[in-house]
Design an enzyme around this catalytic site. Structure first.
Site, PDB file in Angstrom:
ATOM      1  N   GLU A 218     -20.135  30.482 -41.514  1.00  0.00           N
ATOM      2  CA  GLU A 218     -20.898  29.679 -42.229  1.00  0.00           C
ATOM      3  C   GLU A 218     -22.184  30.491 -42.030  1.00  0.00           C
ATOM      4  OE1 GLU A 218     -19.861  28.263 -39.939  1.00  0.00           O
ATOM      5  OE2 GLU A 218     -18.482  26.725 -41.037  1.00  0.00           O
TER       6      GLU A 218
ATOM      7  N   HIS B 246     -19.066  14.608 -38.742  1.00  0.00           N
ATOM      8  CA  HIS B 246     -19.140  15.499 -39.899  1.00  0.00           C
ATOM      9  C   HIS B 246     -20.162  14.652 -40.766  1.00  0.00           C
ATOM     10  CE1 HIS B 246     -15.783  17.542 -38.368  1.00  0.00           C
ATOM     11  NE2 HIS B 246     -15.140  17.988 -39.411  1.00  0.00           N
TER      12      HIS B 246
END
Ligand SMILES: Cc1ncc(C[n+]2csc(CCOP(=O)(O)OP(=O)(O)O)c2C)c(N)n1
Ligand SMILES: [Mg+2]
Length: 657
Positions: A404, A466
């Site tokens: 990322e 998450h």
């Protein structure tokens, strides 16, 4: 002709004197790197000092941004107009063209902002990717340049360098060269107090070709650079250097990273280099030799301009490089929105975003998508897109793998290179992994779009690791970043348009995993999301309550309004897809949208932080205070009390207060 060493000494002395004058900064790296930089800027780098923005120039990235005096010296000596000797004397002062670290958009010739170590090398990977992509699209006649990076021990210690190096190796970006300032020095002392890894082995393992040279031997440096231009993969040259080279007794000082050459040391350094000129004076013969190097590229530039003129796609190339959208960029998107009004679609906003992309990417050929290994979840892939890969770099979809941070930095690099509008995805909770690059993109004004799905507890079963709760607030706090959180299909399309229309601002597209209600049922002549917030549903009768919401909670707000209205309580709903754009609206519009209902309530499946902007100090907020939990999303909304009933109850409690 002065010797190349004397030319390098000019960099050393300017760097030393500018730092001494400012009483702050770093002369160690510029002095150590002066030889490498002299060879690069006199023999290899393709540039024209009179035209810093020429599209087919090589890109030079000083990843070791603390060594800013290296690039300022080079820009000054080669004749970049903006960097006069006065600017060198004004190093690090208010309003100067020579800030502490190199800043993109501030100093012509600076290709990217560097300073946070590791970002430069990772951004450069994106530049090299853009070069390959545009070369495949327009031909090597128009696009054929290299990306050169100078990175130090610090850049290579930073984690993001791992992502960048492995990505570049996998993609075989053979026109990318990293010059590693192998000086075994960081701030605390010898680099070996904290690093004993073998950098060359590391790059080799990632698929790079590597070589080591004496970083003060001009002939060997040149031979290595020539070698680099002939490889079929990215190249790393470990340049063994002494920090503060030329500083006499202070040469090689492991504590020579920052300002450490004071009056006496500077005098000794001058003696060691045999430099007799006063501070901020460069002897004429040395200046002339540098200026000549700065003019050398004019011939390639002019030849290239002629090719551009004759090229059948020349105008299209220039349009894309300038970042202007095609004339018909939004025709298909407008038709898509019209279709949604006729036949509303109910789905997750990530799916709606995917549908908007399907309408946009065929019309905007410079759009390139990607994902950090979450393609199916992020809905970033548009049918028909081919992967961007060696040897077919014309592909418009980048498989970043689980990287990322490297991805976000590469996105910046593509935007700075120009000719590509890049969007790419991950989960919103992992925005923290890419945050340093998102921040730098915002600082530089890079138009990139970070697609961030699974934007709340609404993602359900994956649980609190998450489930982003503070991420919206923290991203909204960042200057020059647009955080979009569309409520439905129409808003998703509008938000995409708005993101693309902001040429100097990155965007985050926060999108739901779960299905959401249809919010917009009527056609609108304008892009309402572009206002940042707007009245979605008016009150019937006098408005006693205003409910503010974004994204998936707009459906909750609409249901709460129905409940209140059923009890005869006038309630309106305001959708807030982009706070930053709302802040840019005229005060009268803002006041009208916020309204003057007695009670204000906000609902968002995230923390309250910042919602005072809409609800004031005494408004009610329905949202999250914890990290969430693992369960199906319907149960989570119920357990955490983010329901229409809770919103209506909060409004009624305040009405009767
Ligand atoms: C992300 C980040 N962490 C820390 C710093 C502070 N910092 C600036 S330079 C430096 C040491 C860098 O060492 P190296 O790259 O080897 O540079 P040299 O000392 O050789 O000039 C540090 C820790 C920074 N600029 N960025
Ligand atoms: Mg070092």
């Amino acid at each position: 002709m002065p010797s190349p060493i004397a030319m390098a000494d000019a960099i050393r002395v300017l760097s030393m004197d500018a730092v001494h004058n400012a009483k702050s900064g770093h002369q160690g790296a510029p002095m150590g790197l002066a030889d490498v930089a002299t060879v690069l800027w006199t023999k290899f780098l393709k540039y024209d000092a009179s035209q810093p923005d020429w599209h087919d120039r090589d890109r030079f990235v000083l990843s070791a941004g603390h060594g800013s005096m290296l690039i300022y010296s080079l820009l000054h000596l080669t004749g970049f107009k903006a960097v006069t000797m006065g600017e060198i004397e004004n190093f690090r002062q208010w309003g100067s063209a020579t800030p502490g670290h190199p800043e993109y958009g501030h100093t012509p010739g600076v290709e990217t902002t560097t300073g946070p170590l590791g970002q430069g090398i990772a951004t450069a990977v994106g530049m090299a990717m853009a070069e390959r992509h545009l070369a495949a699209r327009f031909g090597e006649d128009l696009v054929d340049h290299r990306t050169w990076v100078i990175a130090g021990d610090g850049c290579l210690m930073e984690g993001v360098s791992h992502e960048a190096i492995s990505l570049a190796g996998r993609l075989k970006l053979h026109k990318l060269t990293v010059l590693f300032d192998d000086n075994n020095t960081t701030i605390d002392g010898a680099a070996t107090i904290s690093e004993t890894g073998d950098q060359m082995a590391r790059f080799r393992a990632a698929g790079w070709a590597v070589k080591a040279v004496d970083g003060h031997d001009h002939g060997k440096i040149a031979a290595a650079m020539r070698w680099a231009t002939k490889q079929d993969r990215p190249t790393m040259i470990a340049c063994r250097t002494l920090i503060s080279k030329g500083a006499g007794p202070k040469e090689g000082d492991v504590h020579g990273h920052g300002y450490s050459l004071f009056d006496e040391e500077a005098t000794l350094a001058r003696q060691a280099m045999g430099w007799t000129a006063e501070p901020f004076i460069v002897p004429d013969d040395i200046t002339a030799a540098w200026r000549k190097a700065g003019r050398k590229g004019a011939r390639s530039r002019k030849a290239w301009e002629a090719k551009l003129k004759a090229h059948k796609d020349g105008a299209e190339f220039v349009r894309a490089m300038n970042g202007d959208l095609p004339a018909n960029a939004f025709e298909a998107l407008d038709a898509h929105i019209a279709g949604l009004i006729e036949e509303p679609a109910q789905n997750a906003t990530r799916v709606h975003s995917g549908a908007a992309l399907a309408a946009l990417t065929p019309s905007i050929p410079e759009m390139v998508g990607g994902s950090a290994d979450l393609t199916g979840s992020n809905n970033t892939y548009v049918k028909g897109m081919v992967p961007f890969d060696h040897p077919d770099y014309a592909g418009r979809y980048v498989h970043y793998g689980v990287r990322e941070h490297g991805m976000a930095a590469a996105m910046n690099g593509m935007a700075l290179h120009g000719g590509v509008i890049h969007y790419s995805g991950t989960f919103l909770a992992f925005a923290d992994y890419s945050r340093p690059a998102i921040r730098l993109g915002a600082l530089m004004g890079a138009r990139v779009i970070h697609v961030m799905t699974h934007d709340s507890i609404g993602l359900g079963e994956d649980g609190p690791t998450h489930q982003p709760v503070e991420h919206l607030a923290s991203l909204r706090a960042m200057p020059n970043l647009l955080v979009f959180r569309p409520a439905d299909a129409v808003e998703a399309a509008e938000c995409w348009r708005s993101a693309l229309e902001h040429k100097r601002t990155p965007s985050v597209m926060a999108l739901s995993r779960q299905k959401v209600a249809v919010a917009r049922k009527e056609a609108s002549p304008e892009n309402l999301s572009a206002r940042g917030a707007y009245e979605l549903a008016p009150a019937v009768g006098e408005a006693q309550v205003t409910i503010f919401a974004s994204g998936s909670e707009v459906g909750v707000a609409l249901a709460a309004r129905d409940q209140l209205q059923a009890e005869g309580i006038g309630a309106r709903v305001v959708s807030t897809p982009c706070w930053e754009l709302f802040d840019q609206q005229p005060a009268a519009y803002q006041a009208e949208v916020i309204g003057n209902a007695k009670v204000r309530v906000a609902v968002e499946a995230a923390v309250r932080f910042g919602w005072e902007r809409f609800i004031g100090e005494d408004g009610a907020f329905v949202g999250m205070t914890s990290f969430g939990a693992s369960a199906p999303f319907e149960r989570l909304y119920k357990e955490f009390g983010i329901t229409a009933e809770a919103v209506a109850a909060a409004a009624k409690a305040r009405l009767t207060q």
